[in-house]
Design a protein around this motif. Sequence first.
Motif, PDB file in Angstrom:
ATOM      1  N   THR A 129      -3.876   0.360   5.533  1.00  6.35           N
ATOM      2  CA  THR A 129      -3.780  -0.967   4.926  1.00  6.35           C
ATOM      3  C   THR A 129      -4.276  -0.959   3.486  1.00  6.35           C
ATOM      4  N   TRP A 130      -5.341  -0.198   3.214  1.00  5.41           N
ATOM      5  CA  TRP A 130      -5.882  -0.145   1.856  1.00  5.41           C
ATOM      6  C   TRP A 130      -4.864   0.422   0.874  1.00  5.41           C
ATOM      7  N   LEU A 131      -3.994   1.336   1.345  1.00  2.00           N
ATOM      8  CA  LEU A 131      -2.960   1.884   0.468  1.00  2.00           C
ATOM      9  C   LEU A 131      -1.961   0.787   0.104  1.00  2.00           C
ATOM     10  N   GLY A 132      -1.589  -0.010   1.084  1.00  2.04           N
ATOM     11  CA  GLY A 132      -0.699  -1.136   0.807  1.00  2.04           C
ATOM     12  C   GLY A 132      -1.307  -2.094  -0.203  1.00  2.04           C
ATOM     13  N   ALA A 151       7.039 -11.961 -23.110  1.00  2.00           N
ATOM     14  CA  ALA A 151       6.481 -13.153 -23.765  1.00  2.00           C
ATOM     15  C   ALA A 151       5.763 -12.827 -25.078  1.00  2.00           C
ATOM     16  N   GLY A 152       5.673 -11.538 -25.409  1.00  2.08           N
ATOM     17  CA  GLY A 152       5.047 -11.146 -26.668  1.00  2.08           C
ATOM     18  C   GLY A 152       3.578 -10.780 -26.576  1.00  2.08           C
ATOM     19  N   TYR A 153       3.093 -10.525 -25.362  1.00  2.00           N
ATOM     20  CA  TYR A 153       1.692 -10.158 -25.170  1.00  2.00           C
ATOM     21  C   TYR A 153       1.594  -8.781 -24.533  1.00  2.00           C
ATOM     22  N   ASP A 154       0.641  -7.991 -24.974  1.00  2.00           N
ATOM     23  CA  ASP A 154       0.388  -6.691 -24.361  1.00  2.00           C
ATOM     24  C   ASP A 154      -0.832  -6.836 -23.460  1.00  2.00           C
ATOM     25  N   LEU A 155      -0.602  -6.999 -22.174  1.00  2.00           N
ATOM     26  CA  LEU A 155      -1.696  -7.236 -21.238  1.00  2.00           C
ATOM     27  C   LEU A 155      -2.414  -5.947 -20.831  1.00  2.00           C
ATOM     28  N   GLY A 156      -1.682  -4.862 -20.698  1.00  2.27           N
ATOM     29  CA  GLY A 156      -2.282  -3.581 -20.339  1.00  2.27           C
ATOM     30  C   GLY A 156      -2.833  -3.511 -18.924  1.00  2.27           C
ATOM     31  N   LEU A 157      -2.312  -4.329 -18.026  1.00  2.13           N
ATOM     32  CA  LEU A 157      -2.810  -4.343 -16.647  1.00  2.13           C
ATOM     33  C   LEU A 157      -2.557  -3.029 -15.924  1.00  2.13           C
ATOM     34  N   ALA A 158      -1.366  -2.464 -16.113  1.00  2.22           N
ATOM     35  CA  ALA A 158      -1.000  -1.243 -15.394  1.00  2.22           C
ATOM     36  C   ALA A 158      -1.857  -0.056 -15.799  1.00  2.22           C
ATOM     37  N   THR A 159      -2.546  -0.163 -16.920  1.00  2.17           N
ATOM     38  CA  THR A 159      -3.472   0.886 -17.330  1.00  2.17           C
ATOM     39  C   THR A 159      -4.535   1.093 -16.250  1.00  2.17           C
ATOM     40  N   PHE A 160      -4.834   0.036 -15.515  1.00  2.65           N
ATOM     41  CA  PHE A 160      -5.845   0.104 -14.467  1.00  2.65           C
ATOM     42  C   PHE A 160      -5.236   0.118 -13.068  1.00  2.65           C
ATOM     43  N   THR A 161      -4.144  -0.595 -12.887  1.00  5.27           N
ATOM     44  CA  THR A 161      -3.604  -0.769 -11.540  1.00  5.27           C
ATOM     45  C   THR A 161      -2.677   0.362 -11.094  1.00  5.27           C
ATOM     46  N   PHE A 162      -2.300   1.249 -12.005  1.00  2.00           N
ATOM     47  CA  PHE A 162      -1.388   2.345 -11.643  1.00  2.00           C
ATOM     48  C   PHE A 162      -1.988   3.271 -10.587  1.00  2.00           C
ATOM     49  N   VAL A 163      -3.280   3.173 -10.369  1.00  3.00           N
ATOM     50  CA  VAL A 163      -3.969   4.049  -9.421  1.00  3.00           C
ATOM     51  C   VAL A 163      -3.285   4.021  -8.051  1.00  3.00           C
ATOM     52  N   GLY A 164      -2.743   2.877  -7.670  1.00  2.34           N
ATOM     53  CA  GLY A 164      -2.053   2.787  -6.388  1.00  2.34           C
ATOM     54  C   GLY A 164      -0.915   3.780  -6.261  1.00  2.34           C
ATOM     55  N   GLU A 165      -0.204   4.015  -7.357  1.00  2.00           N
ATOM     56  CA  GLU A 165       0.891   4.993  -7.325  1.00  2.00           C
ATOM     57  C   GLU A 165       0.367   6.412  -7.133  1.00  2.00           C
ATOM     58  N   VAL A 166      -0.724   6.733  -7.814  1.00  2.00           N
ATOM     59  CA  VAL A 166      -1.308   8.071  -7.709  1.00  2.00           C
ATOM     60  C   VAL A 166      -1.809   8.306  -6.282  1.00  2.00           C
ATOM     61  N   VAL A 167      -2.455   7.302  -5.723  1.00  2.00           N
ATOM     62  CA  VAL A 167      -2.950   7.417  -4.353  1.00  2.00           C
ATOM     63  C   VAL A 167      -1.768   7.545  -3.383  1.00  2.00           C
ATOM     64  N   LEU A 168      -0.688   6.806  -3.622  1.00  4.54           N
ATOM     65  CA  LEU A 168       0.505   6.927  -2.783  1.00  4.54           C
ATOM     66  C   LEU A 168       1.032   8.353  -2.813  1.00  4.54           C
ATOM     67  N   LEU A 169       1.135   8.934  -3.981  1.00  4.09           N
ATOM     68  CA  LEU A 169       1.616  10.314  -4.125  1.00  4.09           C
ATOM     69  C   LEU A 169       0.759  11.247  -3.273  1.00  4.09           C
TER      70      LEU A 169
END
Length: 188
Positions: A129-132, A151-169
């Motif tokens: 479940t934690w992986l999901g 919308a013209g903003y650089d939020l940079g959220l995926a800089t932190f949240t991409f970890v889920g993809e690495v853990v999935l791999l």
Amino acid sequence: MIDRRSALAAGFGLLAMVVLSGYSFATLSDAGADLRGATAGFAIVAVLDVVVAWGLYGVLAPADRGLAQLCAGLRVAYAAAFLAAQGNLLAGRSGVDAFERGWDLALLVFGVHLLVTGWAAIRAPHVPTWLGALLILAGAGYAGDSLGTIAGYDLGLATFTFVGEVVLLGWLLWAGYRAPRGVGNSPA
């Protein structure tokens, strides 16, 4: 039970994508580099996205075939949008900005794909479940970044949240190797 072939195909597909994407983005950021290598690398990444879609379908379908189909379909739609954006690179350096705009739109589809994949993983009793939850966070990060960029903003959220993809791999490779041999007939 985990479908061995599906998990390993998705895991190794993601691993190859990390290498090829890294090379391609490095080439893209080098103003003096020829873009043919980056374009070829990105095209292979798009093909690998289809392999990963198939693998994830095989892993997730035993719990919910319809949700697994949606997950796979969104990944293939992302691959098609990413490939379409890459067509801009055929114009050379003048097409890089158009490629990046197209890729930002494609990342919205990718974010939705990860949201659905995370939900499917949570519903699958053979996936932690934690992986999901990590995949849902990653999807929200990509979708948020994509909408922010539009919308013209650089939020940079995926800089932190991409970890889920690495853990999935890592989890896919671990689960695939751990699955008994002979368990590999993905659901039709």
